[in-house]
Scaffold this motif. Structure first.
Motif, PDB file in Angstrom:
ATOM      1  N   LEU A 134       0.784  -1.234   0.000  1.00  0.00           N
ATOM      2  CA  LEU A 134       0.000   0.000   0.000  1.00  0.00           C
ATOM      3  C   LEU A 134       0.824   1.297   0.000  1.00  0.00           C
ATOM      4  O   LEU A 134       0.469   2.239  -0.704  1.00  0.00           O
ATOM      5  N   PRO A 135       1.905   1.402   0.784  1.00  0.00           N
ATOM      6  CA  PRO A 135       2.679   2.664   0.725  1.00  0.00           C
ATOM      7  C   PRO A 135       3.318   2.859  -0.657  1.00  0.00           C
ATOM      8  O   PRO A 135       3.578   1.902  -1.370  1.00  0.00           O
ATOM      9  N   ASP A 136       3.564   4.103  -0.995  1.00  0.00           N
ATOM     10  CA  ASP A 136       4.011   4.414  -2.358  1.00  0.00           C
ATOM     11  C   ASP A 136       5.496   4.165  -2.580  1.00  0.00           C
ATOM     12  O   ASP A 136       5.949   4.064  -3.715  1.00  0.00           O
ATOM     13  N   GLY A 186       0.724  -0.995  -7.070  1.00  0.00           N
ATOM     14  CA  GLY A 186       1.720  -1.243  -6.034  1.00  0.00           C
ATOM     15  C   GLY A 186       2.577  -0.004  -5.851  1.00  0.00           C
ATOM     16  O   GLY A 186       2.321   1.037  -6.453  1.00  0.00           O
ATOM     17  N   PRO A 187       3.621  -0.093  -4.994  1.00  0.00           N
ATOM     18  CA  PRO A 187       4.516   1.056  -4.780  1.00  0.00           C
ATOM     19  C   PRO A 187       5.068   1.585  -6.107  1.00  0.00           C
ATOM     20  O   PRO A 187       5.481   0.810  -6.963  1.00  0.00           O
ATOM     21  N   ARG A 188       5.069   2.907  -6.231  1.00  0.00           N
ATOM     22  CA  ARG A 188       5.570   3.488  -7.480  1.00  0.00           C
ATOM     23  C   ARG A 188       7.087   3.648  -7.468  1.00  0.00           C
ATOM     24  O   ARG A 188       7.690   3.929  -8.495  1.00  0.00           O
TER      25      ARG A 188
ATOM     26  N   ARG B 206      -5.462   4.041 -11.126  1.00  0.00           N
ATOM     27  CA  ARG B 206      -5.014   3.826  -9.746  1.00  0.00           C
ATOM     28  C   ARG B 206      -5.980   4.487  -8.768  1.00  0.00           C
ATOM     29  O   ARG B 206      -6.430   3.885  -7.803  1.00  0.00           O
ATOM     30  N   ARG B 210      -8.509   2.369  -6.184  1.00  0.00           N
ATOM     31  CA  ARG B 210      -7.917   2.258  -4.847  1.00  0.00           C
ATOM     32  C   ARG B 210      -8.957   1.939  -3.774  1.00  0.00           C
ATOM     33  O   ARG B 210      -8.805   1.018  -2.982  1.00  0.00           O
ATOM     34  N   GLU B 239       1.098  -5.059 -12.398  1.00  0.00           N
ATOM     35  CA  GLU B 239       0.645  -3.767 -11.900  1.00  0.00           C
ATOM     36  C   GLU B 239       0.489  -3.703 -10.390  1.00  0.00           C
ATOM     37  O   GLU B 239       0.448  -2.619  -9.809  1.00  0.00           O
ATOM     38  N   GLY B 240       0.349  -4.868  -9.750  1.00  0.00           N
ATOM     39  CA  GLY B 240       0.067  -4.864  -8.324  1.00  0.00           C
ATOM     40  C   GLY B 240      -1.422  -5.014  -8.060  1.00  0.00           C
ATOM     41  O   GLY B 240      -1.830  -5.199  -6.911  1.00  0.00           O
ATOM     42  N   ARG B 243      -1.636  -8.403  -6.629  1.00  0.00           N
ATOM     43  CA  ARG B 243      -1.265  -8.445  -5.213  1.00  0.00           C
ATOM     44  C   ARG B 243      -2.390  -7.889  -4.341  1.00  0.00           C
ATOM     45  O   ARG B 243      -2.653  -8.393  -3.248  1.00  0.00           O
ATOM     46  N   MET B 244      -3.013  -6.817  -4.821  1.00  0.00           N
ATOM     47  CA  MET B 244      -4.129  -6.228  -4.059  1.00  0.00           C
ATOM     48  C   MET B 244      -5.220  -7.276  -3.837  1.00  0.00           C
ATOM     49  O   MET B 244      -5.688  -7.484  -2.723  1.00  0.00           O
ATOM     50  N   TYR B 287       5.631  -8.388 -10.614  1.00  0.00           N
ATOM     51  CA  TYR B 287       5.175  -9.022  -9.370  1.00  0.00           C
ATOM     52  C   TYR B 287       4.739 -10.465  -9.587  1.00  0.00           C
ATOM     53  O   TYR B 287       4.022 -10.772 -10.531  1.00  0.00           O
TER      54      TYR B 287
END
Lengths: 197, 475
Positions: A134-136, A186-188, B206, B210, B239-240, B243-244, B287
């Protein structure tokens, strides 16, 4: 157990009634055990837009503080000496507090030089998967001894029953005309703190 | 032959996305007129080919990895029941619940029931071919559950009320200005000053997703690999969003084709080298998430795995055709195919487009329902060379052409030709007679009915002025 289970297994067995036994799998590809090259790892990480800092262990906290001024989440098992001032330890933090943090600082389990990949395995110094999601900004501390040559070495080192996250550069997409764009969900930003040992 | 319980079966009609409304020749005919799409496709496939070739050349053992990948898959197919039972046991031991689905209807019903049991009316989805194949989104919507696609390209397709056109980059047929228009029109709360700059568009997605990620309690995914030995599942992505979905919700439901199982943990060292390089042309995808059942305190605390047949047993029953199940959905064959590049993914009418789709779709549905697809190829062989697990797609296409139903007139014509060619003297006089056709017939036209169907999609070669035999005799 279920009717569907018996049906599916029955169908497959019927389908394979006359199937020959498959020959042995040839494994003539490069096996695990080659020496790992830090230079290759750095080259691959940079190619994937990660930022690499070659520092010593004492400089971890200052390096992180110098790059972000806000809240840094750390897993419960992170060595105290690494923690920047005011670090927020994850003792089951609620999701919104993790999402509101500016960065996360973790260790890693293994890194693959040939592909520029870091693997987290949920150990106490790496924490739950959510904190690196979650954190960038993700700061990841890597020791030279954790760097292996290629994918087979990583597979040999990892414990499959742990939750594993393989990270190659920051989050990215190529879905719009195949332009690579770093940072979607995800983190950028990924900073790798490679310890000089 | 009698039908008994356990007879291999194809995917049922009326559900899922394996059958198009048009045949390939009809759909491709329309697609060829779309020059914008062809430009987008050519740019995309050329770019991926270049990237992929470059990173594959970095590996000195690429061919050995392909051999290993191919052999592992052949091994998987030969002892699939045992591996699935082992996987079921290991996932169950690790706190997961395993379900079996004979077809799309059963799988959709299981997912719908599991989502209802959570009380949620919305699910977040990781891009997955299996759930597209079974039409899960449509089934969930019918049950009053909103499926939210979270992969950027799938989101573009979903918001555009469109269909995916490529396995890996489903919105490959859209360019940036089209994507901007879709976002402006369909994305609630989007900044009206949105530009068509790719980073700006990605940032809009994004922001849009979110809150959905953080507030949805159920996720649905597919799986790239499942390890029988350990019960470990793996999803590769960039992209994540994956994971999300795989990390944040309380409940995770994974729908997996039965062919995705691999025997051992070590086997992943082969596929994790083959897949990203063949697929996106990357050394490794950004990822990869791997999980085994449930991990207390980390990730979803309820995990359901649905093992899906939906026609796969019918593919397995064909000893020549079963190697199509080796496919790891990398899409390398699409990116090298001259037919795909021009006709586009929608022409194939199935979620599986391109060369592998031309094989897999008719196998999963039964050849009658997709009879034109094995002909959607020039048999040039580029797909075979590109396939990281060495599926001999051209041979499979020829094999399926043989099985496809042919019109009675075509069969009669071919039988007559075979009969004639078997008789040298008659064949020679027929050739001489054919010369008359040059004089009598109008040029550039097809054959008369009932053979006109044959020449509707093919050029009728003009008869030569001199036969080979005449030429030979005269020299």
């Amino acid at each position: 157990m279920s009717a569907a289970r018996d049906l599916v297994l029955g169908r497959i067995r019927t389908a394979l009634r006359d199937a020959p036994v498959a020959p042995d799998v040839p494994r003539d590809y490069r096996p695990a055990g080659r020496p790992a090259s830090l230079e290759t790892l750095i080259d691959r990480l940079v190619d994937y837009k990660a930022v690499v800092h070659r520092i010593s262990e004492e400089d971890i906290a200052a390096t992180v503080s110098g790059l972000v001024s806000g809240t840094v989440v750390v897993p419960p098992g992170l060595p105290p000496a690494w923690r920047p001032a005011g670090a927020l330890q994850d003792d089951g933090l609620p999701q919104d507090r993790i999402a509101a943090a500016d960065a996360v600082l973790t260790a890693a389990a293994v890194a693959v030089a040939e592909t520029g990949t870091i693997v987290l395995d949920g150990s106490p110094d790496q924490g739950r998967r959510i904190i690196t999601l979650l954190p960038d900004v993700h700061f990841c501390v890597l020791r030279a001894a954790q760097v292996v040559a290629a994918v087979p070495d990583a597979i040999a080192r990892l414990e499959p029953r742990r939750p594993l996250t393989w990270i190659s550069g920051p989050s990215a997409t190529s879905d719009i005309e195949l332009n690579r764009v770093e940072g979607v969900h995800g983190p950028r930003h990924l900073h790798v703190l490679l310890l000089a040992e | 032959m009698t039908t008994f319980l356990g007879m291999p079966a194809t995917a049922p009609r009326g559900v899922g996305n394996l059958r198009g409304e048009q045949t390939f020749p009809e759909a491709a005919h329309e697609a060829l007129a779309n020059s914008q799409m062809r430009r987008n496709l050519r740019h995309a496939t050329t770019t991926i080919r270049g990237k992929s070739g470059k990173v594959i050349a970095e590996l000195p053992d690429w061919q050995a990895l392909r051999d290993a990948g191919s052999a592992i898959k052949a091994d998987v197919m030969s002892r699939l029941p045992d591996l699935l039972l082992e996987l079921e046991q290991k996932v169950t031991d690790a706190g997961g619940v395993v379900h079996w689905a004979a077809d799309a209807n059963e799988a959709n019903a299981i997912v719908t029931r599991l989502v209802r049991e959570t009380g949620s009316d919305r699910v977040i989805k990781v891009k997955s071919m299996a759930t597209q194949e079974i039409g899960l989104n449509e089934a969930l919507e019918e049950a009053g559950i909103a499926p939210v696609e979270t992969d950027l390209a799938e989101l573009i397709v979903q918001l555009g009320h469109d269909k995916p056109s490529h396995i890996l980059v489903p919105a490959i047929h859209r360019n940036r200005s089209e994507i901007r228009e879709i976002f402006l029109r369909e994305m609630p709360g989007v900044d009206p000053a949105l530009t068509d700059d790719p980073p700006v568009l990605a940032a809009a997605a994004r922001k849009y997703l979110r809150e959905t990620f953080l507030s949805t309690k159920v996720a649905v995914s597919g799986a790239n690999f499942a390890v029988a030995e350990t019960g470990t599942l793996a999803v590769v992505e960039s992209e994540g969003n994956g994971r999300m979905c795989l990390t944040l919700p309380d409940t995770l439901i994974t729908v997996m084709g039965i062919e995705k199982v691999v025997p051992t943990w070590q086997d992943l060292e082969v596929f994790l080298q083959l897949l990203p390089r063949a697929s996106t042309g990357e050394r490794m995808n950004p990822y990869t998430t791997m999980w085994t059942g449930v991990t207390p305190g980390d990730g979803p605390q309820n995990f359901h795995l649905i093992l899906l047949d939906n026609g796969r047993s019918a593919v397995l029953a064909d000893e020549v055709g079963r190697s199509a199940l080796h496919c790891i959905r990398c899409s390398a064959c699409l990116n090298v195919c001259p037919v795909y590049e021009r006709a586009g993914g929608h022409s194939y009418g199935s979620v599986y487009p391109g060369p592998i789709g031309a094989v897999l779709s008719p196998q999963l549905t039964g050849i009658e329902d997709n009879a034109s697809l094995p002909y959607a190829s020039s048999l040039c062989g580029a797909c075979f060379d590109a396939c990281p697990v060495k599926i001999d797609i051209p041979s499979l296409l020829v094999h399926l052409r043989d099985k496809a139903p042919h019109p009675r007139s075509e069969r009669a014509a071919m039988a007559a030709a075979a009969w004639l060619m078997d008789k040298p003297k008659m064949y020679a006089s027929a050739q001489r007679a054919a010369k008359l056709a040059r004089i009598a017939g109008r040029r550039g036209r097809g054959l008369p009915p009932p053979l006109s169907g044959w020449t509707a999609g093919r050029d009728l070669p003009e008869f030569p002025s001199q036969t080979f035999r005449d030429w030979w005799a005269a020299r």
